[in-house]
Design an enzyme around this catalytic site. Structure first.
Site, short mmCIF file in Angstrom:
data_model
loop_
_atom_site.label_atom_id
_atom_site.label_comp_id
_atom_site.label_asym_id
_atom_site.label_seq_id
_atom_site.Cartn_x
_atom_site.Cartn_y
_atom_site.Cartn_z
N HIS A 114 41.31 41.55 44.84
CA HIS A 114 40.08 40.76 44.81
C HIS A 114 40.41 39.27 44.95
O HIS A 114 39.80 38.55 45.75
CB HIS A 114 39.33 41.00 43.50
CG HIS A 114 38.53 42.25 43.47
ND1 HIS A 114 39.08 43.49 43.65
CD2 HIS A 114 37.19 42.46 43.26
CE1 HIS A 114 38.13 44.42 43.55
NE2 HIS A 114 36.98 43.83 43.32
N HIS A 167 42.93 43.60 35.85
CA HIS A 167 44.17 42.89 36.15
C HIS A 167 44.63 42.05 34.96
O HIS A 167 43.82 41.63 34.13
CB HIS A 167 43.99 41.95 37.35
CG HIS A 167 43.89 42.66 38.66
ND1 HIS A 167 44.95 43.30 39.25
CD2 HIS A 167 42.84 42.83 39.50
CE1 HIS A 167 44.56 43.83 40.39
NE2 HIS A 167 43.28 43.57 40.56
#
EC number: 3.1.3.9
Length: 339
Positions: A114, A167
């Site tokens: 992302h 993450h």
């Protein structure tokens, strides 16, 4: 790495506890940072404003996501939502965190896709806007504001990935920095008006190179499906682990998009020159069409059929935006020639 992972979990816990009221903002930011959003949301808007920049967005999105996949296969990288349970370090005092529907991606975690794709794609957009504003207004302040907004947006996307446990912070930072570098580099060579054979070869090269690299790694004894097993084990809801977030889905999206970009320029090399109002109509119709294309269900068994259809699905996207919808609007709005 254990210490780095621990600190990342603590940061995610603090972020969830102290910004619970901003949950909707973080979820929207994570959605906007999704690589598929660059293709389905950002590309049509930019393309109908400026054709070359729109093509650059698609080009950079595909290549940066492909490179991200390769980096993940090399670097591995845990994800917080599975590492918390898998590590066994928090059995006595588990962190007070929760998962979300967009948490359970099944690929390795480093670097953040992302962050990497978003920073690359939006560098292309913001730098183009800054150049335009500098040329027409001569204002350096406006350019600085644009780059500041770019940094704020990247910060929101990065924090959102930490917030939803997708993450660790260092993975986000690595993705952001790598993406900016890719955006600067790839913007220099936009494949506008290149022959179809160029895109066909490039698309097949991405597929072939990734598959060969995957096979070589597996031959050396590296199990590249390790992350999928962990995702299925530690995701709080099994239906959140979807095939469209798997590494091979990313690969087929990127290859399909590039082939579709070549086909779109082959069918109508220069595109249609449309005034502002018809272009606005094009954007509305394209957005509607892409919404239904993205939501069209694909059979997940056998996997080869799913990935083949996924490839075809994304190869259609550039053709819808660049050829089918503009051609339809051109027919609707073209004034008949007087004899």
């Amino acid at each position: 790495m254990e210490s780095l992972y621990r600190q990342g979990v603590w940061m995610a816990e603090a972020l969830q506890q102290n910004s619970r009221s901003l949950e909707d903002l973080w979820l929207v930011a994570s959605h906007m940072g999704d690589p598929k959003a660059a293709v389905l949301l950002v590309f049509p808007v930019v393309f109908y404003i400026h054709r070359r920049t729109g093509i650059a967005v698609l080009w950079v999105a595909a290549l940066s996501e492909w490179l991200n996949l390769v980096f993940k296969w090399i670097l591995f990288g845990e994800r917080p939502y599975w590492w918390i349970g898998q590590s066994g370090l928090f059995s006595e005092k588990p962190p007070e965190v929760q998962q979300f529907q967009s948490t359970c991606e099944s690929g390795p975690g480093s670097p953040s896709g992302h962050a990497m794709v978003t920073s690359a794609v939006w560098w292309v957009i913001i730098s183009s806007l800054a150049s335009f504003s500098q040329a027409y207004t001569g204002s350096k302040i406006l350019s600085a504001v644009l780059y500041l907004l770019y940094a704020v947006f990247l910060g929101c996307v990065g924090l959102s990935r930490i917030f939803i446990l997708a993450h660790f912070p260092h993975q986000v930072v690595a993705g952001l920095l790598t993406g900016v570098l890719l955006g600067v580099f790839l913007k220099r060579s936009v494949p506008e008006r290149r022959p179809l054979l160029f895109f066909f070869r490039f698309s097949m090269a991405l597929l072939g190179a990734a598959l060969i690299f995957h096979a070589v790694l597996e031959k050396t004894g590296i199990d590249l499906s390790w992350s999928i097993s962990l995702a299925k084990r530690w995701c709080s809801r099994s239906e959140w682990v979807r095939m469209d977030t798997a590494p091979f889905s990313s690969l087929n999206r990127d290859a399909g998009v590039l082939l579709g970009l070549g086909l779109a320029q082959y069918w109508k090399p220069g595109g249609w020159t449309l005034p502002r109002a018809p272009r606005t109509l094009c954007l509305a119709l394209s957005s509607l069409a892409l919404h239904y294309i993205s939501r069209f269900p694909l059979p997940t068994v056998p996997p080869l059929l799913f990935y083949s259809l996924f490839f075809l699905k994304y190869s259609i996207v550039p053709q819808v935006v660049m050829v089918l919808v503009p051609g339809f609007v051109h027919l609707l709005t073209a004034k008949p020639k007087r004899e």
